[in-house]
Design a protein around this motif. Structure first.
Motif, PDB file in Angstrom:
ATOM      1  N   ALA A 155       0.756  -1.006  -0.076  1.00  0.00           N
ATOM      2  CA  ALA A 155      -0.255   0.206  -0.015  1.00  0.00           C
ATOM      3  C   ALA A 155       0.833   1.133  -0.064  1.00  0.00           C
ATOM      4  O   ALA A 155       0.568   2.388  -0.526  1.00  0.00           O
ATOM      5  CB  ALA A 155      -0.842   0.078   1.453  1.00  0.00           C
ATOM      6  N   LEU A 156       1.905   1.136   0.733  1.00  0.00           N
ATOM      7  CA  LEU A 156       3.008   2.362   0.807  1.00  0.00           C
ATOM      8  C   LEU A 156       3.569   2.541  -0.584  1.00  0.00           C
ATOM      9  O   LEU A 156       3.594   3.730  -0.874  1.00  0.00           O
ATOM     10  CB  LEU A 156       3.958   2.110   1.895  1.00  0.00           C
ATOM     11  CG  LEU A 156       4.892   3.249   2.203  1.00  0.00           C
ATOM     12  CD1 LEU A 156       4.125   4.528   2.529  1.00  0.00           C
ATOM     13  CD2 LEU A 156       5.852   2.705   3.065  1.00  0.00           C
ATOM     14  N   GLU A 157       3.826   1.754  -1.182  1.00  0.00           N
ATOM     15  CA  GLU A 157       4.430   1.595  -2.858  1.00  0.00           C
ATOM     16  C   GLU A 157       3.498   2.569  -3.483  1.00  0.00           C
ATOM     17  O   GLU A 157       3.745   3.300  -4.329  1.00  0.00           O
ATOM     18  CB  GLU A 157       4.831   0.361  -3.306  1.00  0.00           C
ATOM     19  CG  GLU A 157       5.445   0.318  -4.375  1.00  0.00           C
ATOM     20  CD  GLU A 157       5.900  -0.708  -5.188  1.00  0.00           C
ATOM     21  OE1 GLU A 157       5.870  -1.177  -6.230  1.00  0.00           O
ATOM     22  OE2 GLU A 157       5.704  -1.874  -4.236  1.00  0.00           O
ATOM     23  N   ASP A 158       2.169   1.905  -3.537  1.00  0.00           N
ATOM     24  CA  ASP A 158       1.043   2.585  -4.336  1.00  0.00           C
ATOM     25  C   ASP A 158       1.019   4.173  -4.035  1.00  0.00           C
ATOM     26  O   ASP A 158       0.885   4.891  -4.804  1.00  0.00           O
ATOM     27  CB  ASP A 158      -0.287   1.999  -4.093  1.00  0.00           C
ATOM     28  CG  ASP A 158      -0.340   0.508  -4.810  1.00  0.00           C
ATOM     29  OD1 ASP A 158       0.646   0.270  -5.378  1.00  0.00           O
ATOM     30  OD2 ASP A 158      -1.107  -0.348  -4.124  1.00  0.00           O
ATOM     31  N   GLY A 211       1.835   9.463  -5.928  1.00  0.00           N
ATOM     32  CA  GLY A 211       2.156  10.905  -5.310  1.00  0.00           C
ATOM     33  C   GLY A 211       0.698  11.366  -4.726  1.00  0.00           C
ATOM     34  O   GLY A 211       0.836  12.614  -4.136  1.00  0.00           O
ATOM     35  N   ASP A 212      -0.242  10.486  -4.427  1.00  0.00           N
ATOM     36  CA  ASP A 212      -1.415  10.780  -3.725  1.00  0.00           C
ATOM     37  C   ASP A 212      -1.091  10.716  -2.514  1.00  0.00           C
ATOM     38  O   ASP A 212      -1.132   9.380  -1.780  1.00  0.00           O
ATOM     39  CB  ASP A 212      -2.711  10.391  -3.968  1.00  0.00           C
ATOM     40  CG  ASP A 212      -4.011  10.461  -3.516  1.00  0.00           C
ATOM     41  OD1 ASP A 212      -3.929  11.559  -2.655  1.00  0.00           O
ATOM     42  OD2 ASP A 212      -4.988   9.939  -3.552  1.00  0.00           O
ATOM     43  N   LYS A 213      -0.811  11.574  -1.353  1.00  0.00           N
ATOM     44  CA  LYS A 213      -0.650  11.406   0.115  1.00  0.00           C
ATOM     45  C   LYS A 213      -1.715  11.710   0.943  1.00  0.00           C
ATOM     46  O   LYS A 213      -1.654  11.716   2.276  1.00  0.00           O
ATOM     47  CB  LYS A 213       0.714  12.207   0.402  1.00  0.00           C
ATOM     48  CG  LYS A 213       1.946  11.825  -0.331  1.00  0.00           C
ATOM     49  CD  LYS A 213       3.170  12.840   0.112  1.00  0.00           C
ATOM     50  CE  LYS A 213       4.251  12.408  -0.642  1.00  0.00           C
ATOM     51  NZ  LYS A 213       5.509  13.239  -0.446  1.00  0.00           N
ATOM     52  N   ASN A 214      -2.881  11.697   0.364  1.00  0.00           N
ATOM     53  CA  ASN A 214      -4.215  12.146   1.228  1.00  0.00           C
ATOM     54  C   ASN A 214      -4.758  10.558   1.618  1.00  0.00           C
ATOM     55  O   ASN A 214      -5.331  10.095   1.008  1.00  0.00           O
ATOM     56  CB  ASN A 214      -5.360  12.792   0.290  1.00  0.00           C
ATOM     57  CG  ASN A 214      -6.459  13.058   1.098  1.00  0.00           C
ATOM     58  OD1 ASN A 214      -6.454  13.147   2.407  1.00  0.00           O
ATOM     59  ND2 ASN A 214      -7.631  13.225   0.408  1.00  0.00           N
ATOM     60  N   LEU A 215      -4.376  10.256   2.625  1.00  0.00           N
ATOM     61  CA  LEU A 215      -4.310   8.915   3.075  1.00  0.00           C
ATOM     62  C   LEU A 215      -5.999   8.850   3.839  1.00  0.00           C
ATOM     63  O   LEU A 215      -6.098   7.740   4.636  1.00  0.00           O
ATOM     64  CB  LEU A 215      -3.472   8.406   4.025  1.00  0.00           C
ATOM     65  CG  LEU A 215      -2.122   8.299   3.185  1.00  0.00           C
ATOM     66  CD1 LEU A 215      -0.867   7.941   4.252  1.00  0.00           C
ATOM     67  CD2 LEU A 215      -2.261   7.305   2.059  1.00  0.00           C
ATOM     68  N   LEU A 216      -6.533  10.055   4.258  1.00  0.00           N
ATOM     69  CA  LEU A 216      -7.553  10.092   5.128  1.00  0.00           C
ATOM     70  C   LEU A 216      -9.006  10.229   4.604  1.00  0.00           C
ATOM     71  O   LEU A 216      -9.827  10.822   4.916  1.00  0.00           O
ATOM     72  CB  LEU A 216      -7.614  11.118   6.328  1.00  0.00           C
ATOM     73  CG  LEU A 216      -6.183  11.069   7.051  1.00  0.00           C
ATOM     74  CD1 LEU A 216      -6.200  12.229   8.094  1.00  0.00           C
ATOM     75  CD2 LEU A 216      -6.106   9.836   7.955  1.00  0.00           C
ATOM     76  N   VAL A 261      -4.173  -2.116   6.965  1.00  0.00           N
ATOM     77  CA  VAL A 261      -3.111  -1.418   6.851  1.00  0.00           C
ATOM     78  C   VAL A 261      -3.679   0.177   7.010  1.00  0.00           C
ATOM     79  O   VAL A 261      -2.875   0.901   7.028  1.00  0.00           O
ATOM     80  CB  VAL A 261      -2.555  -1.474   5.541  1.00  0.00           C
ATOM     81  CG1 VAL A 261      -1.943  -2.770   5.506  1.00  0.00           C
ATOM     82  CG2 VAL A 261      -3.604  -1.175   4.338  1.00  0.00           C
ATOM     83  N   GLN A 262      -5.017   0.321   7.402  1.00  0.00           N
ATOM     84  CA  GLN A 262      -5.317   1.712   7.471  1.00  0.00           C
ATOM     85  C   GLN A 262      -4.687   2.575   8.481  1.00  0.00           C
ATOM     86  O   GLN A 262      -4.408   3.427   8.381  1.00  0.00           O
ATOM     87  CB  GLN A 262      -6.973   1.673   7.499  1.00  0.00           C
ATOM     88  CG  GLN A 262      -7.760   1.515   6.229  1.00  0.00           C
ATOM     89  CD  GLN A 262      -7.478   2.399   4.991  1.00  0.00           C
ATOM     90  OE1 GLN A 262      -7.414   3.486   5.391  1.00  0.00           O
ATOM     91  NE2 GLN A 262      -7.377   1.923   3.810  1.00  0.00           N
ATOM     92  N   GLY A 263      -4.633   1.741   9.428  1.00  0.00           N
ATOM     93  CA  GLY A 263      -3.958   2.149  10.639  1.00  0.00           C
ATOM     94  C   GLY A 263      -2.618   2.638  10.576  1.00  0.00           C
ATOM     95  O   GLY A 263      -2.053   3.603  11.155  1.00  0.00           O
ATOM     96  N   TYR A 264      -1.887   1.908   9.886  1.00  0.00           N
ATOM     97  CA  TYR A 264      -0.567   2.049   9.730  1.00  0.00           C
ATOM     98  C   TYR A 264      -0.312   3.218   8.635  1.00  0.00           C
ATOM     99  O   TYR A 264       0.534   4.324   8.921  1.00  0.00           O
ATOM    100  CB  TYR A 264       0.129   0.782   8.854  1.00  0.00           C
ATOM    101  CG  TYR A 264       0.189  -0.495   9.938  1.00  0.00           C
ATOM    102  CD1 TYR A 264       0.862  -0.210  11.098  1.00  0.00           C
ATOM    103  CD2 TYR A 264      -0.216  -1.603   9.594  1.00  0.00           C
ATOM    104  CE1 TYR A 264       1.021  -1.414  11.872  1.00  0.00           C
ATOM    105  CE2 TYR A 264       0.030  -2.861  10.185  1.00  0.00           C
ATOM    106  CZ  TYR A 264       0.528  -2.536  11.433  1.00  0.00           C
ATOM    107  OH  TYR A 264       0.681  -3.804  12.344  1.00  0.00           O
ATOM    108  N   LEU A 265      -1.136   3.463   7.704  1.00  0.00           N
ATOM    109  CA  LEU A 265      -1.162   4.458   6.737  1.00  0.00           C
ATOM    110  C   LEU A 265      -1.444   5.775   7.391  1.00  0.00           C
ATOM    111  O   LEU A 265      -0.735   7.000   7.152  1.00  0.00           O
ATOM    112  CB  LEU A 265      -1.916   4.238   5.752  1.00  0.00           C
ATOM    113  CG  LEU A 265      -1.528   3.035   4.711  1.00  0.00           C
ATOM    114  CD1 LEU A 265      -2.643   2.883   3.524  1.00  0.00           C
ATOM    115  CD2 LEU A 265      -0.059   3.248   3.990  1.00  0.00           C
ATOM    116  N   GLN A 266      -2.448   5.803   8.302  1.00  0.00           N
ATOM    117  CA  GLN A 266      -2.876   7.047   9.270  1.00  0.00           C
ATOM    118  C   GLN A 266      -1.691   7.420  10.087  1.00  0.00           C
ATOM    119  O   GLN A 266      -1.239   8.465  10.323  1.00  0.00           O
ATOM    120  CB  GLN A 266      -3.825   6.821   9.801  1.00  0.00           C
ATOM    121  CG  GLN A 266      -4.516   8.021  10.545  1.00  0.00           C
ATOM    122  CD  GLN A 266      -5.732   7.603  11.495  1.00  0.00           C
ATOM    123  OE1 GLN A 266      -6.497   6.544  11.436  1.00  0.00           O
ATOM    124  NE2 GLN A 266      -6.080   8.515  12.421  1.00  0.00           N
ATOM    125  N   SER A 267      -0.874   6.439  10.459  1.00  0.00           N
ATOM    126  CA  SER A 267       0.183   6.582  11.404  1.00  0.00           C
ATOM    127  C   SER A 267       1.000   7.318  10.535  1.00  0.00           C
ATOM    128  O   SER A 267       1.948   8.106  11.512  1.00  0.00           O
ATOM    129  CB  SER A 267       0.529   5.264  12.070  1.00  0.00           C
ATOM    130  OG  SER A 267       1.684   5.354  12.711  1.00  0.00           O
TER     131      SER A 267
END
Length: 356
Positions: A191-194, A199-204, A214-220
């Motif tokens: 998911a982090l690679e995607d 270039g889309d860093k809007n994870l929320l 992995v939602q919690g990790y990405l938010q972290s």
């Protein structure tokens, strides 16, 4: 009329006399007259003679039947198999490598070592896949070298943690737990690679595209990604030809303007200090040293970054390793690599002797 009043603290009774009486004393205590019965000690029924003989039989080596072997069996029955590893000294021995291999590729011209302009960093990131073909000579990985050169202290605590987890979860439960951790780590890196390549860093967003695991990790890590730009490499193989090892870097990018080898980690426990990351700084230094000596990469990296993400979304801890600190961990890596090479040579000699 007399008034009797009980005193809570002393357990006695105070006799109050009205002020109209001619007695010179207004109060007197009757607590000495109403003493409570003496409490009985719970040890009064213990057979003192029997207890004394028991102590003597345990403390006296002449009459005791306990031996180191029987104590070992008793501990195994009570606490499980004993880890046969002595507790090392609290002060680890400071070792230095026998050969100081350069961290940077010194043969490059000054023009090649200069950091490229931002326009030169706008291209697609490098991604060299691991070639497991039989035509290539075998090179050990950074992960394998670190695992086989753990210190006695690291082995002690790792085995103790494993025994504790097996005691709580059972053999099958611990196996499933380890598999889930590995699976979550792979999903997180995918998911982090995607995120990094798109270039889309809007994870929320309200419609997340990534698995719920992995939602919690990405938010972290969302606040860390705000300072990451100019992606140069992702999930790419690096190889140190002169030393003879390789690894796969998670990411090479600029963090707050500094080009870094970035290693993304997940953890169930907070790791607010660099010391909490154990061998991760040595791993990052090994990756950077290999990249600097790999002809596939036309730049040099002197810094590192370790990002620890948490499943509950707690803000990740980002530990940056500047060039001076990276050199220290590079020397530690050289010591571990020399130890691994020595082990491999010893095993090869033993196998050759057995064939004879």
């Amino acid at each position: 009329m007399f008034i009797l009043k009980r005193v809570a603290s002393g357990g006695g009774i105070i006799l109050r006399i009205p002020q109209s009486t001619s007695l010179p004393v207004s109060y007197f205590s009757a607590c000495h007259c109403l003493r409570s019965s003496k409490r009985r000690s719970p040890y009064s029924t213990v057979d003192s003679e029997r207890y004394s003989s028991l102590v003597k039989s345990v403390m006296s080596f002449r009459v005791s039947s306990q031996t180191p072997e029987t104590l070992l069996v008793e501990d195994e029955n009570m606490y499980g198999p004993v880890v046969k590893c002595q507790m090392p000294s609290t002060r680890p021995e400071m070792r230095v490598p026998k050969t100081l291999h350069p961290f940077l590729h010194c043969e490059e011209t000054p023009e090649e070592t200069v950091e490229p302009e931002e326009s030169e960093e706008s291209g697609p990131p490098t991604r060299i896949l691991l070639n497991r073909g039989k035509d290539r000579s075998f090179l050990p990985s950074v992960t394998r070298i670190l695992q086989q050169t753990l210190s006695p202290q690291q082995i002690f605590y790792l085995e103790r943690w494993k025994r504790k987890m097996i005691a709580e979860l059972g053999e099958e439960g611990f196996k499933e737990y380890s598999q889930n951790l590995f699976r979550q780590g792979k999903l997180f890196h995918s998911a982090l690679e995607d995120v990094l390549t798109s270039g889309d860093k809007n994870l929320l967003s309200d419609t997340p595209e990534h698995p719920p695991e992995v939602q919690g990790y990405l938010q972290s890590i969302s606040h860390v990604l705000e300072d990451v730009r100019a992606l140069r490499a992702i999930e790419s193989v690096v190889q140190h030809d002169s030393l003879g090892y390789r690894g796969i870097v998670d990411c090479v990018a600029r963090y707050r303007g500094v080009l870094c080898v970035i290693d993304w980690k997940t953890s169930e426990k907070p790791k607010p200090f660099l010391s909490n990351t154990y061998d991760n700084p040595v791993q990052v230094a090994a990756y950077a040293g290999a990249l600097n000596n790999d002809s596939n990469y036309k730049y040099q990296v002197e810094s590192g970054l370790i990002v620890v993400a948490y499943k509950d979304g707690t803000p990740a801890h980002a530990h940056q390793l500047r060039s001076e600190l990276m050199l220290q961990y590079w020397n530690k890596w050289l010591v571990r690599f020399e130890e691994f090479t020595k082990q491999r040579s010893s095993h090869a000699s033993s196998a050759s002797s057995e064939k004879r």
